[in-house]
Scaffold this motif. Sequence first.
Motif, PDB file in Angstrom:
ATOM      1  N   CYS A   1      -1.075 -10.134  -3.562  1.00  0.00           N
ATOM      2  CA  CYS A   1      -0.115  -9.914  -2.158  1.00  0.00           C
ATOM      3  C   CYS A   1       0.966  -8.997  -2.337  1.00  0.00           C
ATOM      4  O   CYS A   1       1.501  -8.732  -3.663  1.00  0.00           O
ATOM      5  CB  CYS A   1       0.407 -11.067  -1.548  1.00  0.00           C
ATOM      6  N   ALA A   2       1.236  -8.271  -1.255  1.00  0.00           N
ATOM      7  CA  ALA A   2       2.639  -7.374  -1.226  1.00  0.00           C
ATOM      8  C   ALA A   2       3.663  -8.441  -1.197  1.00  0.00           C
ATOM      9  O   ALA A   2       3.832  -9.145  -0.201  1.00  0.00           O
ATOM     10  CB  ALA A   2       2.499  -6.256  -0.148  1.00  0.00           C
TER      11      ALA A   2
ATOM     12  N   THR B   1       4.674  -6.475  -6.209  1.00  0.00           N
ATOM     13  CA  THR B   1       4.044  -7.809  -6.056  1.00  0.00           C
ATOM     14  C   THR B   1       5.058  -9.120  -6.334  1.00  0.00           C
ATOM     15  O   THR B   1       4.666 -10.169  -6.076  1.00  0.00           O
ATOM     16  CB  THR B   1       2.921  -7.872  -7.055  1.00  0.00           C
TER      17      THR B   1
ATOM     18  N   LEU C   1      -9.975  -2.736   2.771  1.00  0.00           N
ATOM     19  CA  LEU C   1      -8.936  -1.667   3.184  1.00  0.00           C
ATOM     20  C   LEU C   1      -9.448  -0.397   2.849  1.00  0.00           C
ATOM     21  O   LEU C   1      -9.276   0.555   3.865  1.00  0.00           O
ATOM     22  CB  LEU C   1      -7.661  -2.052   2.020  1.00  0.00           C
TER      23      LEU C   1
ATOM     24  N   LEU D   1      -0.567   2.450  -3.989  1.00  0.00           N
ATOM     25  CA  LEU D   1      -1.480   2.814  -2.923  1.00  0.00           C
ATOM     26  C   LEU D   1      -1.412   4.308  -2.307  1.00  0.00           C
ATOM     27  O   LEU D   1      -0.492   4.788  -2.368  1.00  0.00           O
ATOM     28  CB  LEU D   1      -1.164   1.770  -1.780  1.00  0.00           C
TER      29      LEU D   1
ATOM     30  N   ILE E   1       1.468  -2.180   6.166  1.00  0.00           N
ATOM     31  CA  ILE E   1       1.655  -2.975   5.101  1.00  0.00           C
ATOM     32  C   ILE E   1       2.722  -4.122   5.215  1.00  0.00           C
ATOM     33  O   ILE E   1       3.989  -3.678   5.623  1.00  0.00           O
ATOM     34  CB  ILE E   1       1.695  -2.579   3.705  1.00  0.00           C
TER      35      ILE E   1
ATOM     36  N   ASP F   1       0.544  -9.513   2.751  1.00  0.00           N
ATOM     37  CA  ASP F   1      -0.666  -8.689   2.768  1.00  0.00           C
ATOM     38  C   ASP F   1      -1.597  -8.656   1.471  1.00  0.00           C
ATOM     39  O   ASP F   1      -0.943  -8.123   0.338  1.00  0.00           O
ATOM     40  CB  ASP F   1      -0.726  -7.322   3.511  1.00  0.00           C
ATOM     41  N   ARG F   2      -3.051  -9.064   1.444  1.00  0.00           N
ATOM     42  CA  ARG F   2      -3.765  -8.876   0.098  1.00  0.00           C
ATOM     43  C   ARG F   2      -3.994  -7.242  -0.108  1.00  0.00           C
ATOM     44  O   ARG F   2      -4.599  -6.821   0.908  1.00  0.00           O
ATOM     45  CB  ARG F   2      -4.879  -9.588   0.234  1.00  0.00           C
ATOM     46  N   ILE F   3      -3.433  -6.678  -0.965  1.00  0.00           N
ATOM     47  CA  ILE F   3      -3.430  -5.157  -1.193  1.00  0.00           C
ATOM     48  C   ILE F   3      -4.240  -4.686  -2.245  1.00  0.00           C
ATOM     49  O   ILE F   3      -4.464  -3.426  -2.331  1.00  0.00           O
ATOM     50  CB  ILE F   3      -1.960  -4.508  -1.389  1.00  0.00           C
TER      51      ILE F   3
END
Length: 157
Positions: free
Chosen positions: A40-41, A59, A79, A106, A116, A120-122
Amino acid sequence: MTSSSADRVVVAVCWLDREKSGDLPLPCYETDGAAGMDVCAALDADHLLHPGERALIPTGLAVAIPKGYEIQVRPRSGLAVRHGVTILNAPGTIDSDYRGEVKIALINLGRDPYLIKRGDRIAQLVVAPVAAATLRLQPKLEQTRRGDGGFGHTGVR
């Protein structure tokens, strides 16, 4: 056949600032058959990733990967397909001797900005063995049927 926790590689993790990261989950496998753990962010504020923009997303975690392993940082397929957001250097590598914060590079390859948010799962983290190599200089290499045929050499089908 399911693997037990005894079959798993143990990777030590720590929050760099537990007070700031207490609301975030540790990276985890979302299903029993998943190869990657979603991460996650750990943003302090939302980040709008514009088309073509690159960003290094924190993270809040540091890891101690056992020698002989790496963690590969891979895109989350949803994503990438839905929004064009992917890993800039896919797959990224976290080496076993790195102890700094895990950050996710990213890039937005989509047409629209992507928001974002914290939590959020990134990306996905995949623990993988690494084979160390010894390079041996040779005057000439053994030939193969393919030879020096490069990109596209074997055709499109």
